[in-house]
Write a protein that holds these residues in place. Structure first.
Motif, PDB file in Angstrom:
ATOM      1  N   ARG A 109       0.821  -1.013  -0.283  1.00 11.72           N
ATOM      2  CA  ARG A 109      -0.009  -0.042   0.193  1.00 11.72           C
ATOM      3  C   ARG A 109       0.890   1.260  -0.100  1.00 11.72           C
ATOM      4  O   ARG A 109       0.371   2.320  -0.332  1.00 11.72           O
ATOM      5  N   ASN A 110       2.060   1.010   0.582  1.00 11.18           N
ATOM      6  CA  ASN A 110       3.259   2.398   0.798  1.00 11.18           C
ATOM      7  C   ASN A 110       3.213   3.245  -0.644  1.00 11.18           C
ATOM      8  O   ASN A 110       3.186   4.297  -0.752  1.00 11.18           O
ATOM      9  N   PRO A 111       3.300   2.440  -1.717  1.00 12.40           N
ATOM     10  CA  PRO A 111       3.746   3.251  -3.018  1.00 12.40           C
ATOM     11  C   PRO A 111       2.231   4.058  -3.479  1.00 12.40           C
ATOM     12  O   PRO A 111       2.669   5.237  -4.154  1.00 12.40           O
ATOM     13  N   GLU A 117       8.426   6.418  -2.880  1.00  9.56           N
ATOM     14  CA  GLU A 117       9.378   5.657  -2.454  1.00  9.56           C
ATOM     15  C   GLU A 117       8.926   4.125  -2.643  1.00  9.56           C
ATOM     16  O   GLU A 117       9.095   2.962  -2.023  1.00  9.56           O
ATOM     17  N   ALA A 118       8.291   4.094  -3.982  1.00 12.45           N
ATOM     18  CA  ALA A 118       7.682   2.745  -4.526  1.00 12.45           C
ATOM     19  C   ALA A 118       8.978   1.867  -4.697  1.00 12.45           C
ATOM     20  O   ALA A 118       8.805   0.697  -4.359  1.00 12.45           O
ATOM     21  N   ILE A 125       9.179  -5.794  -0.610  1.00 15.55           N
ATOM     22  CA  ILE A 125       8.199  -6.936  -0.681  1.00 15.55           C
ATOM     23  C   ILE A 125       8.959  -8.062  -1.255  1.00 15.55           C
ATOM     24  O   ILE A 125       8.913  -9.384  -0.957  1.00 15.55           O
ATOM     25  N   GLU A 126      10.070  -7.873  -2.045  1.00 13.83           N
ATOM     26  CA  GLU A 126      11.092  -9.162  -2.386  1.00 13.83           C
ATOM     27  C   GLU A 126      11.845  -9.858  -1.372  1.00 13.83           C
ATOM     28  O   GLU A 126      11.712 -10.886  -1.246  1.00 13.83           O
ATOM     29  N   ILE A 173       1.527   0.435 -10.449  1.00 16.38           N
ATOM     30  CA  ILE A 173       2.244   1.341  -9.881  1.00 16.38           C
ATOM     31  C   ILE A 173       3.594   1.809 -10.847  1.00 16.38           C
ATOM     32  O   ILE A 173       3.816   2.979 -10.917  1.00 16.38           O
ATOM     33  N   LYS A 174       4.034   0.831 -11.332  1.00 13.57           N
ATOM     34  CA  LYS A 174       5.066   1.191 -12.139  1.00 13.57           C
ATOM     35  C   LYS A 174       4.990   2.223 -13.205  1.00 13.57           C
ATOM     36  O   LYS A 174       5.612   3.040 -13.534  1.00 13.57           O
ATOM     37  N   VAL A 175       3.670   1.747 -13.954  1.00 10.11           N
ATOM     38  CA  VAL A 175       3.185   2.901 -14.998  1.00 10.11           C
ATOM     39  C   VAL A 175       2.336   3.955 -14.430  1.00 10.11           C
ATOM     40  O   VAL A 175       1.748   4.782 -15.134  1.00 10.11           O
TER      41      VAL A 175
END
Length: 361
Positions: A109-111, A117-118, A125-126, A173-175
């Protein structure tokens, strides 16, 4: 008194005494095998052998009890270790899976809250996924029941399903498609996470129940061992008391009986016709046989003394009769002597009268 030796009626362990006419004690070899009553094998054991056998039985009993107790204690220890390895040890790993999964949801959820801070969140997570995989490997080594295996497989399946949802959220999130990420998290992530937590809780409950069951089994086994050891201890004490009582009675009873007979003889009221039982071939039997031979010797001596006393009495009565006869004869001789003296005196008177008559004529 006859010259034939009087043989003793009861045997000594190796010899019999006889008494001859010359009043000297002699010895002669006698076979005693027919005098001894062989009732049981135990009766033929010597006191030393009885003690050795008794202590041997007690030692064997104690050794057997020790070996059994040691085996049971070892079994309990092995069961406890197996319980720890199979059911108790996996509990922290299951807890790790649960806590790590909750952390992963937070990091996921943080991102959405802190977009800058994504990347840090994805790295975290990894690492969390690596911790979850390591915990799953530990859990997989302790699955010994079908229910636990099926629940574990269900947990892994749901975790993989959550990872697929997780991959969709990371890609959105990355996009920077945050709306899509929020929609996926709301519609798919939450239900999938609830299923994962449900499987983890179910597996935790299964392992906890198995751990409690094994703990109860271990307690029952400990109680069984304690009960069995207590029973063996009571049996051992009873066996020791029984053996001690048997040995005590087998030794003291004959000695007590012998003491009573000796006390009776010491006070002059003993019954020399009584004998000690000769049972077996041990020290007590030898003592009893010797005591019987001693009383038989006393009986024979008393018989000989009584016989000699009777002969002396008979001779005394015979001598008294002879003396009485001699005294009677002496009385008769005295009477006849007095009669002869009276006759002689009468004849002397007659001669004197005749002489006087002759002188007058």
């Amino acid at each position: 008194m006859p010259d034939t030796p009087v043989q003793w009626a009861y045997p000594l362990p190796a010899r019999l005494r006889t008494r001859g006419a010359n009043d000297k004690l002699t010895f002669r070899e006698v076979d005693l095998s027919h005098h001894i009553q062989e009732k049981t094998v135990l009766a033929n054991l010597t006191i030393r052998n009885k003690l050795l056998i008794s202590f041997g039985l007690l030692a064997f009993f104690l050794i057997a009890m020790g070996i059994f107790s040691s085996n049971k204690i070892t079994t309990i220890a092995n069961e406890t270790q197996a319980m720890y390895e199979a059911d108790t040890k996996p509990l922290p790993a299951i807890a790790t899976v649960t806590s790590s999964f909750v952390r992963k949801r937070v990091e996921l959820r943080n991102p959405l809250i802190f977009p800058d801070e994504a990347s840090i969140a994805f790295e975290t997570i990894e690492k969390i996924d690596q911790d979850i995989n390591a915990a799953l490997d530990n859990i997989a080594q302790s699955l010994h029941t079908p229910e636990a295996k099926s629940t574990y497989d269900e947990l892994v399946k749901r975790l993989n399903a959550f990872k697929a949802v997780q991959a969709q959220i990371v890609a959105a999130i990355k996009v920077k498609d945050y709306e899509k990420a929020k929609s996926i998290m709301h519609d798919q992530c939450k239900p999938s996470a609830l299923l994962v937590l449900e499987s983890a809780d179910k597996l935790m409950n299964i392992k906890s129940e198995l751990a409690h069951q094994r703990a109860d089994d271990a307690k029952a086994m400990k109680s069984e061992v304690l009960t069995f050891v207590t029973i063996l201890s009571v049996v051992g004490i009873a066996l020791a008391i029984t053996i001690g009582t048997f040995l005590s009675l087998s030794i003291t009873n004959p000695l007590r009986q012998m003491k009573q007979m000796l006390d009776g003889m010491a006070t002059g009221q003993g019954d020399l016709t009584k004998t000690m039982p000769v049972n077996g071939k041990n020290e007590i039997a030898d003592i009893s046989a010797s005591f019987n031979a001693f009383t038989a010797m006393l009986r024979n001596l008393i018989k000989q003394v009584v016989h000699q006393a009777n002969e002396i009495g008979s001779l005394s009565r015979r001598n008294s009769s002879i003396i009485d006869n001699v005294a009677g004869n002496m009385t008769n001789v005295s009477t006849r002597t007095e009669e002869i003296a009276a006759s002689v005196e009468q004849m002397a008177t007659s001669v004197a009268h005749v002489a006087d008559n002759s002188s007058d004529a």
